[in-house]
Design a protein around this motif. Structure first.
Motif, PDB file in Angstrom:
ATOM      1  N   ALA A 158      33.604  78.092  34.308  1.00  9.26           N
ATOM      2  CA  ALA A 158      32.391  78.827  33.898  1.00  9.26           C
ATOM      3  C   ALA A 158      31.823  79.679  35.036  1.00  9.26           C
ATOM      4  N   SER A 159      31.596  79.062  36.197  1.00  8.21           N
ATOM      5  CA  SER A 159      30.953  79.811  37.290  1.00  8.21           C
ATOM      6  C   SER A 159      31.827  80.950  37.817  1.00  8.21           C
ATOM      7  N   PRO A 160      33.138  80.739  38.067  1.00  4.96           N
ATOM      8  CA  PRO A 160      33.937  81.877  38.537  1.00  4.96           C
ATOM      9  C   PRO A 160      33.950  83.046  37.548  1.00  4.96           C
ATOM     10  N   LYS A 161      33.889  82.754  36.240  1.00  2.00           N
ATOM     11  CA  LYS A 161      33.819  83.852  35.256  1.00  2.00           C
ATOM     12  C   LYS A 161      32.446  84.521  35.324  1.00  2.00           C
ATOM     13  N   ASN A 162      31.406  83.707  35.437  1.00  5.98           N
ATOM     14  CA  ASN A 162      30.049  84.270  35.499  1.00  5.98           C
ATOM     15  C   ASN A 162      29.831  85.106  36.758  1.00  5.98           C
ATOM     16  N   THR A 163      30.449  84.685  37.872  1.00  2.00           N
ATOM     17  CA  THR A 163      30.269  85.464  39.102  1.00  2.00           C
ATOM     18  C   THR A 163      30.936  86.837  38.985  1.00  2.00           C
ATOM     19  N   VAL A 164      32.049  86.894  38.240  1.00  2.00           N
ATOM     20  CA  VAL A 164      32.692  88.202  37.995  1.00  2.00           C
ATOM     21  C   VAL A 164      31.765  89.043  37.118  1.00  2.00           C
ATOM     22  N   GLN A 169      28.454  87.897  45.120  1.00  2.00           N
ATOM     23  CA  GLN A 169      29.179  87.860  46.397  1.00  2.00           C
ATOM     24  C   GLN A 169      29.501  86.406  46.730  1.00  2.00           C
ATOM     25  N   THR A 170      30.349  85.794  45.920  1.00  2.00           N
ATOM     26  CA  THR A 170      30.702  84.388  46.153  1.00  2.00           C
ATOM     27  C   THR A 170      32.222  84.291  46.351  1.00  2.00           C
ATOM     28  N   PRO A 171      32.706  83.235  47.012  1.00  2.00           N
ATOM     29  CA  PRO A 171      34.163  83.124  47.203  1.00  2.00           C
ATOM     30  C   PRO A 171      34.928  83.144  45.877  1.00  2.00           C
ATOM     31  N   CYS A 172      34.385  82.490  44.846  1.00  2.00           N
ATOM     32  CA  CYS A 172      35.134  82.361  43.582  1.00  2.00           C
ATOM     33  C   CYS A 172      35.291  83.683  42.841  1.00  2.00           C
ATOM     34  N   VAL A 173      34.472  84.669  43.184  1.00  2.00           N
ATOM     35  CA  VAL A 173      34.586  85.947  42.498  1.00  2.00           C
ATOM     36  C   VAL A 173      35.920  86.610  42.846  1.00  2.00           C
ATOM     37  N   GLY A 176      38.787  83.023  41.955  1.00  2.00           N
ATOM     38  CA  GLY A 176      38.772  82.312  40.677  1.00  2.00           C
ATOM     39  C   GLY A 176      38.727  80.807  40.853  1.00  2.00           C
ATOM     40  N   VAL A 177      38.511  80.384  42.104  1.00  2.00           N
ATOM     41  CA  VAL A 177      38.503  78.944  42.409  1.00  2.00           C
ATOM     42  C   VAL A 177      37.231  78.609  43.195  1.00  2.00           C
ATOM     43  N   CYS A 178      36.644  77.483  42.912  1.00  2.00           N
ATOM     44  CA  CYS A 178      35.413  77.095  43.601  1.00  2.00           C
ATOM     45  C   CYS A 178      35.689  76.730  45.065  1.00  2.00           C
ATOM     46  N   ALA A 179      34.845  77.265  45.959  1.00  2.00           N
ATOM     47  CA  ALA A 179      34.964  76.930  47.384  1.00  2.00           C
ATOM     48  C   ALA A 179      33.723  76.149  47.835  1.00  2.00           C
ATOM     49  N   LYS A 180      32.979  75.621  46.856  1.00  2.00           N
ATOM     50  CA  LYS A 180      31.774  74.822  47.164  1.00  2.00           C
ATOM     51  C   LYS A 180      30.836  75.583  48.107  1.00  2.00           C
ATOM     52  N   CYS A 181      30.604  76.857  47.801  1.00  2.00           N
ATOM     53  CA  CYS A 181      29.802  77.687  48.706  1.00  2.00           C
ATOM     54  C   CYS A 181      28.321  77.292  48.650  1.00  2.00           C
ATOM     55  N   LEU A 182      27.611  77.645  49.694  1.00  2.00           N
ATOM     56  CA  LEU A 182      26.181  77.331  49.781  1.00  2.00           C
ATOM     57  C   LEU A 182      25.326  78.569  50.039  1.00  2.00           C
ATOM     58  N   HIS A 184      25.488  82.547  49.008  1.00  2.00           N
ATOM     59  CA  HIS A 184      25.091  83.301  47.818  1.00  2.00           C
ATOM     60  C   HIS A 184      25.572  82.590  46.555  1.00  2.00           C
ATOM     61  N   THR A 185      25.351  81.308  46.489  1.00  2.00           N
ATOM     62  CA  THR A 185      25.902  80.536  45.369  1.00  2.00           C
ATOM     63  C   THR A 185      25.086  80.704  44.091  1.00  2.00           C
ATOM     64  N   ILE A 186      25.757  80.582  42.934  1.00  2.00           N
ATOM     65  CA  ILE A 186      25.011  80.503  41.668  1.00  2.00           C
ATOM     66  C   ILE A 186      24.973  79.046  41.194  1.00  2.00           C
ATOM     67  N   CYS A 187      25.522  78.156  42.000  1.00  2.00           N
ATOM     68  CA  CYS A 187      25.590  76.734  41.631  1.00  2.00           C
ATOM     69  C   CYS A 187      24.582  75.937  42.457  1.00  2.00           C
TER      70      CYS A 187
HETATM   71  S1  SF4 Z   1      29.878  76.719  44.288  1.00  2.00           S
HETATM   72 FE1  SF4 Z   1      30.189  78.859  44.915  1.00  2.00          FE
HETATM   73  S2  SF4 Z   1      32.415  79.140  44.909  1.00  2.00           S
HETATM   74 FE2  SF4 Z   1      31.952  77.315  43.692  1.00  2.00          FE
HETATM   75  S3  SF4 Z   1      31.827  78.063  41.581  1.00  2.00           S
HETATM   76 FE3  SF4 Z   1      29.755  78.006  42.432  1.00  2.00          FE
HETATM   77  S4  SF4 Z   1      29.423  80.077  43.176  1.00  2.00           S
HETATM   78 FE4  SF4 Z   1      31.627  79.830  42.924  1.00  2.00          FE
END
Ligand code: SF4
Length: 213
Positions: A158-164, A169-173, A176-182, A184-187
């Motif tokens: 869900a989140s990698p699609k939403n970031t596209v 500006q997140t790693p998954c954009v 397509g894989v979560c990098a557990k970012c902190l 510019h995260t949307i999570c």
């Molecule tokens: S934590 Fe970051 S990298 Fe992982 S899905 Fe959310 S926005 Fe993307």
């Protein structure tokens, strides 16, 4: 859709609905989105209700909002509110006091838990508290075995699609894989709804189609 998949979705939905009931939530199953829209309008009730909604591709990919307006309800169009403090304050008050809040869910477990992850958390705040009732529309593609796999689904689907979609500006954009970012995260907010204290306030409409992210 094959008859096998139709029957599988019906059977799986029946199990989830039974489990939602034990958690104080109400469940419904519709085999198509057209049926689901009719069910949502029925659950909203008589004309003249105030209706808020959260960001949702499941909802945006249909004409549900238009149908709600056409049925004589007062749709709170959040996009029409400016960023000024006064406008946002009025929007918050209207959403909190809405008769119905509409949303999808990022995942729903077989055992009936709702799993959602948000950035600001507006959508989740209204799920948790405020509107008289919350109607959650979820395609059967959102079903996961349990909460950890639900969270995994959000981070890696869900989140990698939403970031596209949102051009974040997140790693998954990029990957397509979560990098557990902190950064510019949307999570930011992870919310698991394991029960509704107000019995029947949360109503889940499961749909036998692939909907949203
Ligand atoms: S934590 Fe970051 S990298 Fe992982 S899905 Fe959310 S926005 Fe993307």
């Amino acid at each position: 859709m094959s008859e096998v998949l139709k029957t599988f979705y019906q059977n799986q939905a029946a199990t989830i609905i039974k489990n939602l009931t034990k958690r104080g939530m109400e469940g419904h199953y519709c085999s198509t989105m057209d049926e689901a829209k009719a069910k949502v309008l029925e659950l909203i009730g008589e004309p003249g209700k105030s209706i808020g909604y959260g960001g949702s591709m499941t909802i945006d990919d249909t004409d549900l909002k238009q149908q709600i307006s056409d049925a004589g309800h007062d749709l709170i169009i959040r996009e029409s509110y400016g960023p000024e403090k006064e406008a946002q304050s009025e929007l918050k008050a209207r959403m909190t006091n809405a008769d119905t809040f509409l949303m999808s869910t990022n995942a729903i477990t077989i055992d009936g838990e709702l799993v959602n992850i948000d950035g600001m958390g507006h959508r989740l705040s209204y799920l948790i508290y405020g509107p008289e009732q919350v109607i959650v529309i979820a395609g059967m593609n959102k079903v996961t075995p349990d909460v950890p796999s639900g969270i995994e689904r959000v981070h890696n689907i869900a989140s990698p699609k939403n970031t596209v979609r949102l051009n974040c500006q997140t790693p998954c954009v990029q990957t397509g894989v979560c990098a557990k970012c902190l950064g510019h995260t949307i999570c930011c907010q992870v919310v698991v709804t394991r029960a509704s204290m107000v019995k029947g306030r949360i109503k889940v409409v499961l749909v036998g189609e692939e909907l949203g992210y």
